[in-house]
Design a protein around this motif. Structure first.
Motif, PDB file in Angstrom:
ATOM      1  N   PHE A 185      41.111  49.373  36.179  1.00  0.00           N
ATOM      2  CA  PHE A 185      40.761  48.342  35.202  1.00  0.00           C
ATOM      3  C   PHE A 185      41.650  47.112  35.354  1.00  0.00           C
ATOM      4  N   GLY A 186      42.953  47.324  35.422  1.00  0.00           N
ATOM      5  CA  GLY A 186      43.886  46.205  35.487  1.00  0.00           C
ATOM      6  C   GLY A 186      43.719  45.372  36.741  1.00  0.00           C
ATOM      7  N   ASN A 187      43.524  46.031  37.886  1.00  0.00           N
ATOM      8  CA  ASN A 187      43.398  45.295  39.143  1.00  0.00           C
ATOM      9  C   ASN A 187      42.103  44.495  39.221  1.00  0.00           C
ATOM     10  N   ILE A 188      40.996  45.093  38.815  1.00  0.00           N
ATOM     11  CA  ILE A 188      39.717  44.379  38.890  1.00  0.00           C
ATOM     12  C   ILE A 188      39.659  43.258  37.858  1.00  0.00           C
ATOM     13  N   MET A 189      40.171  43.498  36.666  1.00  0.00           N
ATOM     14  CA  MET A 189      40.211  42.454  35.647  1.00  0.00           C
ATOM     15  C   MET A 189      41.044  41.265  36.120  1.00  0.00           C
ATOM     16  N   SER A 190      42.206  41.543  36.695  1.00  0.00           N
ATOM     17  CA  SER A 190      43.061  40.453  37.166  1.00  0.00           C
ATOM     18  C   SER A 190      42.416  39.692  38.323  1.00  0.00           C
ATOM     19  N   LEU A 191      41.691  40.400  39.195  1.00  0.00           N
ATOM     20  CA  LEU A 191      40.998  39.740  40.295  1.00  0.00           C
ATOM     21  C   LEU A 191      39.963  38.747  39.782  1.00  0.00           C
ATOM     22  N   GLU A 192      39.164  39.177  38.816  1.00  0.00           N
ATOM     23  CA  GLU A 192      38.117  38.302  38.294  1.00  0.00           C
ATOM     24  C   GLU A 192      38.706  37.123  37.516  1.00  0.00           C
ATOM     25  N   ILE A 198      31.225  55.066  47.241  1.00  0.00           N
ATOM     26  CA  ILE A 198      30.172  54.057  47.413  1.00  0.00           C
ATOM     27  C   ILE A 198      29.941  53.290  46.117  1.00  0.00           C
ATOM     28  N   PHE A 199      29.896  54.021  44.992  1.00  0.00           N
ATOM     29  CA  PHE A 199      29.702  53.352  43.702  1.00  0.00           C
ATOM     30  C   PHE A 199      30.827  52.367  43.420  1.00  0.00           C
ATOM     31  N   LEU A 200      32.064  52.764  43.674  1.00  0.00           N
ATOM     32  CA  LEU A 200      33.200  51.892  43.384  1.00  0.00           C
ATOM     33  C   LEU A 200      33.191  50.643  44.250  1.00  0.00           C
ATOM     34  N   VAL A 201      32.822  50.791  45.519  1.00  0.00           N
ATOM     35  CA  VAL A 201      32.750  49.617  46.393  1.00  0.00           C
ATOM     36  C   VAL A 201      31.747  48.605  45.849  1.00  0.00           C
ATOM     37  N   ILE A 202      30.559  49.092  45.485  1.00  0.00           N
ATOM     38  CA  ILE A 202      29.528  48.195  44.963  1.00  0.00           C
ATOM     39  C   ILE A 202      29.949  47.611  43.619  1.00  0.00           C
ATOM     40  N   LEU A 261      37.928  46.394  47.879  1.00  0.00           N
ATOM     41  CA  LEU A 261      37.746  47.548  48.765  1.00  0.00           C
ATOM     42  C   LEU A 261      38.956  48.477  48.718  1.00  0.00           C
ATOM     43  N   VAL A 262      40.139  47.883  48.665  1.00  0.00           N
ATOM     44  CA  VAL A 262      41.365  48.692  48.605  1.00  0.00           C
ATOM     45  C   VAL A 262      41.405  49.509  47.322  1.00  0.00           C
ATOM     46  N   GLN A 263      41.059  48.892  46.197  1.00  0.00           N
ATOM     47  CA  GLN A 263      41.080  49.605  44.921  1.00  0.00           C
ATOM     48  C   GLN A 263      40.057  50.731  44.887  1.00  0.00           C
ATOM     49  N   ALA A 264      38.890  50.506  45.486  1.00  0.00           N
ATOM     50  CA  ALA A 264      37.890  51.572  45.574  1.00  0.00           C
ATOM     51  C   ALA A 264      38.413  52.726  46.419  1.00  0.00           C
ATOM     52  N   TYR A 265      39.077  52.378  47.523  1.00  0.00           N
ATOM     53  CA  TYR A 265      39.618  53.416  48.410  1.00  0.00           C
ATOM     54  C   TYR A 265      40.712  54.217  47.711  1.00  0.00           C
ATOM     55  N   PRO A 294      39.423  31.256  50.734  1.00  0.00           N
ATOM     56  CA  PRO A 294      40.410  32.280  51.106  1.00  0.00           C
ATOM     57  C   PRO A 294      40.645  33.287  49.989  1.00  0.00           C
ATOM     58  N   ILE A 295      40.616  32.815  48.733  1.00  0.00           N
ATOM     59  CA  ILE A 295      40.789  33.715  47.601  1.00  0.00           C
ATOM     60  C   ILE A 295      39.632  34.696  47.529  1.00  0.00           C
ATOM     61  N   LEU A 296      38.445  34.226  47.890  1.00  0.00           N
ATOM     62  CA  LEU A 296      37.275  35.098  47.894  1.00  0.00           C
ATOM     63  C   LEU A 296      37.459  36.245  48.880  1.00  0.00           C
ATOM     64  N   MET A 297      38.006  35.933  50.050  1.00  0.00           N
ATOM     65  CA  MET A 297      38.252  36.986  51.035  1.00  0.00           C
ATOM     66  C   MET A 297      39.289  37.984  50.532  1.00  0.00           C
ATOM     67  N   LEU A 298      40.322  37.480  49.865  1.00  0.00           N
ATOM     68  CA  LEU A 298      41.316  38.370  49.282  1.00  0.00           C
ATOM     69  C   LEU A 298      40.708  39.244  48.188  1.00  0.00           C
ATOM     70  N   HIS A 299      39.775  38.658  47.429  1.00  0.00           N
ATOM     71  CA  HIS A 299      39.073  39.409  46.384  1.00  0.00           C
ATOM     72  C   HIS A 299      38.309  40.576  47.005  1.00  0.00           C
ATOM     73  N   ILE A 300      37.620  40.323  48.094  1.00  0.00           N
ATOM     74  CA  ILE A 300      36.847  41.373  48.758  1.00  0.00           C
ATOM     75  C   ILE A 300      37.767  42.474  49.269  1.00  0.00           C
ATOM     76  N   ILE A 301      38.856  42.061  49.914  1.00  0.00           N
ATOM     77  CA  ILE A 301      39.789  43.047  50.461  1.00  0.00           C
ATOM     78  C   ILE A 301      40.391  43.896  49.348  1.00  0.00           C
ATOM     79  N   GLU A 302      40.849  43.245  48.272  1.00  0.00           N
ATOM     80  CA  GLU A 302      41.474  43.969  47.171  1.00  0.00           C
ATOM     81  C   GLU A 302      40.473  44.896  46.483  1.00  0.00           C
TER      82      GLU A 302
END
Length: 222
Positions: free
Chosen positions: A160-167, A81-85, A194-198, A184-192
């Motif tokens: 770290f690398g995935n979230i930094m690159s997303l932002e 839950i923390f990672l998703v938020i 969530l995937v990284q948190a999972y 569309p990039i925003l939707m990909l940001h949300i999906i990615e």
């Protein structure tokens, strides 16, 4: 307080990532307290959504660690839950995901590292837990230690690398294309996010389950 909302008190600087992390924790605690004050047998829509979410998390944990799922669920569920938020909060203007900071992801990876050994020792005792590092032969002890350290480092750097690159990607697209093209990039940001948190939570779950189950496999007579 400067542009990235860090706070400096004398020689002590509290960076934005720490402020955001504590903000998420306080909001999480407050939300949990409010939503558990008036639980009902006939759940409200909000209670239904929350129970369904926890049901999914519980089922995922029990699938990997059926015998110890309820023991490790509080830790894994809170981590997920923390990672998703934390991963998604960067979508709010003026805020940045704390997981884009290597110090935060390193702290989370260290927490997983310590939890793996804590649950393993708690389940089987420290002598029996440490014994599995000598299996199948004591010669492999250095390799077991290196494996523990490298997978912890990989946890921190991957998130770290995935979230930094997303932002960074979202910021560059905003600068080049304005506010209409990035939808569309925003939707990909949300999906990615969530995937990284999972992935982070699932790897932590696998490590915990491996630490506990390795003991049972090493001592089947018990």
């Amino acid at each position: 307080m400067n542009d990235d909302y860090s706070i400096t008190v004398g020689s002590l600087t509290i960076h934005a990532s720490i402020i955001t992390t504590w903000g998420i924790m306080l909001a999480f605690i407050g939300f949990a307290w409010l939503t558990t004050r008036h639980l009902k047998m006939l759940p409200s829509p909000l209670q239904t959504v929350i129970e369904a979410g926890f049901g999914v998390i519980e089922q995922s944990i029990l699938t990997v660690a059926p015998e110890h799922g309820r023991q490790i669920m509080p830790f894994i569920a809170t981590l997920w839950i923390f990672l998703v938020i934390a991963n998604l909060i960067g979508l709010i203007p003026g805020l940045h995901s704390p997981t884009r900071d290597l110090s935060v992801t390193s702290a989370l990876a260290l927490l997983v590292f310590l939890s793996v050994h804590w649950f393993g020792i708690r389940t089987r005792g420290w002598k029996k837990y440490l014994h599995h590092y000598l299996l199948p032969t004591p010669i492999l002890l250095p390799f077991h230690i290196i494996s523990e350290l490298t997978r912890t480092l990989a946890l921190a750097i991957r998130l770290f690398g995935n979230i930094m690159s997303l932002e960074l990607a979202a910021m560059l697209i905003l600068l080049v294309a304005g506010f209409l093209a990035p939808i569309p990039i925003l939707m990909l940001h949300i999906i990615e996010a969530l995937v990284q948190a999972y992935i982070f939570g699932m790897l932590a779950l696998i490590y915990l389950a491996g630490a506990i189950q390795s003991q049972q496999q090493s001592h089947p007579q018990e």
